[in-house]
Scaffold this active site. Structure first.
Site, PDB file in Angstrom:
ATOM      1  N   HIS A  93      85.403  74.781  22.901  1.00 46.96           N
ATOM      2  CA  HIS A  93      85.321  73.475  23.564  1.00 46.96           C
ATOM      3  C   HIS A  93      84.486  72.486  22.742  1.00 46.96           C
ATOM      4  O   HIS A  93      84.945  71.385  22.430  1.00 46.96           O
ATOM      5  CB  HIS A  93      84.716  73.661  24.961  1.00 46.96           C
ATOM      6  N   GLU A  94      83.267  72.893  22.390  1.00 44.73           N
ATOM      7  CA  GLU A  94      82.356  71.979  21.684  1.00 44.73           C
ATOM      8  C   GLU A  94      82.847  71.668  20.271  1.00 44.73           C
ATOM      9  O   GLU A  94      82.676  70.548  19.780  1.00 44.73           O
ATOM     10  CB  GLU A  94      80.932  72.555  21.646  1.00 44.73           C
ATOM     11  N   HIS A 110      85.326  68.853  20.453  1.00 49.57           N
ATOM     12  CA  HIS A 110      84.631  67.553  20.424  1.00 49.57           C
ATOM     13  C   HIS A 110      84.219  67.197  18.991  1.00 49.57           C
ATOM     14  O   HIS A 110      84.404  66.072  18.528  1.00 49.57           O
ATOM     15  CB  HIS A 110      83.349  67.616  21.272  1.00 49.57           C
ATOM     16  N   HIS A 165      87.052  66.294  16.637  1.00 49.53           N
ATOM     17  CA  HIS A 165      87.499  64.957  17.040  1.00 49.53           C
ATOM     18  C   HIS A 165      86.571  63.907  16.411  1.00 49.53           C
ATOM     19  O   HIS A 165      87.031  62.922  15.793  1.00 49.53           O
ATOM     20  CB  HIS A 165      87.474  64.862  18.567  1.00 49.53           C
TER      21      HIS A 165
END
Length: 601
Positions: free
Chosen positions: A391-392, A395, A398
């Site tokens: 998940h992190e 981020h 991105h």
């Protein structure tokens, strides 16, 4: 205490497991020097006030402002990351407090910029952009500022509103103090027969208890306290909604919903169509509730049974290197370039991996335009930690792409897009884990984990969104809403969403009073839309649709260079249609089919 259980100090953690904050500043002395230089240089920004109509000075201001913004950002990030490494370290707490305090002063040097730009006659900025090549880059930034002109009040009115902003925020502050400081919950009996004081913090553990008596007692005890204060909390919520409606009205928006969505050019229909789509497919949630009832072997399922895991799994111990390998396999459909960035991030010091004494809890991805996209973890060897890493890093990659491809002014991205990349990573990972799993029990566990994620992130958040819309529209029409009205609306929504198999206990009627998100206007729907966009991306990537990966990478590279709806549309995900949300519901139904099949076999 064994070495395994003893929490290490920061100094005892090997350097290879720590993020490389020294890439921002080599040491604290360099940070101090940079801070001193910024404080000396930043006041120059004030000298541009009232002179921005001069093209050369406007361009000079834009470049100087950006240069100083980046310097301040680096100083801010370094202090906060160092403080988070060990929150008991007073040296870094002091550094953090100093830069935090300075930010207010720094922002005051540029506070005139937007009002001054809006004071220019219509067409002036557009003519500069059209006639001066150096301003082309700022086209979208200025368009975004200028479109707010119809909603900006006079200088005196804006000053007056700023002065009463604390008063307008009072309902949220009151709710926060009531529910976090003043409310006290009774003691309950835990699974070991011990008396334990119930708190908001431990409620989430008790509501998942395998012992039905424990979760029922916790449920009843928690909501009985909200019931006692429901009239006060109803008044607080109504006041908050009236404030949002007031603000929307004086700024000449048609509704509070439009006022919330319009700044990012999100059509109101995106919100209302999301609610309609979930209502059109509500029977999928009814089916899940009934399946859960059967798996838990219950004659009837109650609201306090919703969060209990249907499959208990022994705790796994997954080493960090193994977690990286699992995620690399799961993200393989994104291609070599993406995996190369992912693995470079692991090796190059993006991540602070393990817990240590005093380290901030939880996980996040953060950084600046000229820094690494840093990741804070508290890796504890569980499958959940593997998912958190994926998940992190979603981020962070991105942010990596956005900062690499966009100028500083467009490197950030809106909240509407913020959770898409992280959730796409999670979706690809869990697809991979479910597909490769051969152990029946573990496969059931994984299937149910994804079902729960969709239930809580999509169905539940859109139920919240539907409640928000009802409350705002009712008050906009001049209707008064009491605790009784809120309770009825909440009860009816739970009946509709959870279906005929669910016994909607009367205690749940007061749940609306517990949710702080209702004091952040029309915020929660973005959890659902973000998940839907991620589901649509994951599906197109896994189905190997033409250019699916390149379109997705294009989305990651876009940053904030356009409005979120357009950025997603250009990448093949049109949030103005029901298709992304339908893709999520299609996956939910597919998982239900898999669950039924596994049960029968």
């Amino acid at each position: 205490m064994s070495d395994l259980k003893k929490l290490k100090s920061r100094e005892e953690i090997e350097e290879k497991f720590k993020w490389k904050v020294n890439k921002i500043f080599p040491n604290d002395e360099a940070w101090e020097k940079a801070f001193k230089e910024v404080k000396e240089e930043a006041p120059i920004l004030k000298t541009f006030e009232g002179r921005l109509k001069d093209e050369k000075l406007l361009l000079e201001y834009l470049k100087k402002s950006e240069e100083l913004d980046i310097k301040v950002e680096n100083i801010y990030i370094y202090a906060h990351l160092k403080s988070d490494e060990d929150t008991s370290n007073t040296k870094y707490q002091a550094m953090m407090n100093r830069i935090d305090a300075y930010l207010a002063e720094f922002s005051s040097f540029t506070s005139y910029f937007v009002p001054e730009i809006l004071s220019f006659e219509d067409g002036y900025i557009e003519s500069i952009i059209n006639n001066n090549e150096e301003f082309k880059m700022y086209d979208f930034m200025f368009k975004d500022i200028l479109k707010e002109k119809p909603h900006i009040l006079t200088k005196k009115e804006e000053e007056l509103l700023a002065k009463v902003s604390d008063c307008l925020d009072a309902p949220s502050t009151i709710h926060n103090m009531l529910t976090n400081a003043d409310m006290k919950f009774p003691t309950i009996t835990d699974e070991d027969g011990e008396k334990v004081e119930l708190t908001e913090a431990n409620y989430s553990t008790f509501i998942k208890s395998k012992d039905r008596k424990v979760r029922k007692e916790a449920f009843t005890a928690l909501f009985s306290e909200y019931k006692k204060l429901e009239n006060t909390l109803a008044t607080s919520l109504t006041s908050s909604i009236k404030n949002f409606n007031f603000s929307a009205k004086i700024r000449k928006y048609n509704s509070a919903l439009e006022a919330s969505l319009k700044p990012n050019e999100i059509p109101v229909e995106v919100y209302t169509n999301s609610i309609k789509t979930i209502n059109d497919n509500i029977k999928s949630l009814h089916r899940y509730v009934d399946l859960k009832r059967k798996l838990l072997e219950l004659d009837e399922i109650h609201m306090y049974d919703l969060y209990v895991p249907v499959i208990e799994m022994p705790k796994e111990h997954i080493e960090f290197d193994e977690a990286v390998n699992i995620i690399t396999e799961g993200l393989a459909p994104l291609g070599e370039e993406y995996l190369q960035i992912f693995n470079s991030g692991i090796k190059d010091g993006w991540i602070d991996i393990y817990q240590n004494k005093g380290k901030r809890g939880g996980a996040y991805s953060w950084g600046g335009y000229k820094t690494m996209p840093y990741v804070l973890l508290n890796y504890n060897y569980t499958l959940n930690d593997v998912s958190t890493l994926a998940h992190e890093m979603g981020h962070s990659i991105h942010s990596y792409y956005s900062r690499k491809e966009q100028p500083y002014i467009y490197a950030g991205y809106t909240l509407f897009c913020a959770e898409v990349a992280s959730t796409t990573n999670e979706a690809l990972l869990i697809h991979h884990l479910i597909n490769k799993e051969e152990d029946k029990k573990k496969k059931l566990f994984l299937i149910n984990q994804e079902l729960e994620q969709i239930r809580t992130t999509v169905f539940r958040q859109l139920m919240f969104a539907e409640f928000e819309l009802f409350t705002h529209e009712s008050i906009e029409k001049g209707e008064s809403l009491t605790a009784t009205d809120y309770n009825k609306a909440w009860h009816d929504l739970n009946v509709k969403y959870f279906g005929p198999s669910m016994v909607v206990d009367k205690e749940i009627d007061s749940e609306w009073a517990r949710i702080p998100h209702f004091y952040s206007d029309f915020y929660v729907y973005q959890y659902a839309t973000g998940y839907a966009a991620a589901s649509a991306f994951a599906k197109s990537i896994l189905d190997k649709e033409k250019d699916a990966v390149s379109k997705y990478i294009g989305f990651l590279k876009s940053g904030g260079s356009d409005y979120p709806i357009e950025i997603l549309k250009n990448a093949g995900v049109d949030m103005t249609t029901s298709k992304p949300l339908e893709a999520t519901i299609s996956r939910f139904n597919q998982l239900l089919d898999m669950l039924e099949k596994e049960i029968k076999e």
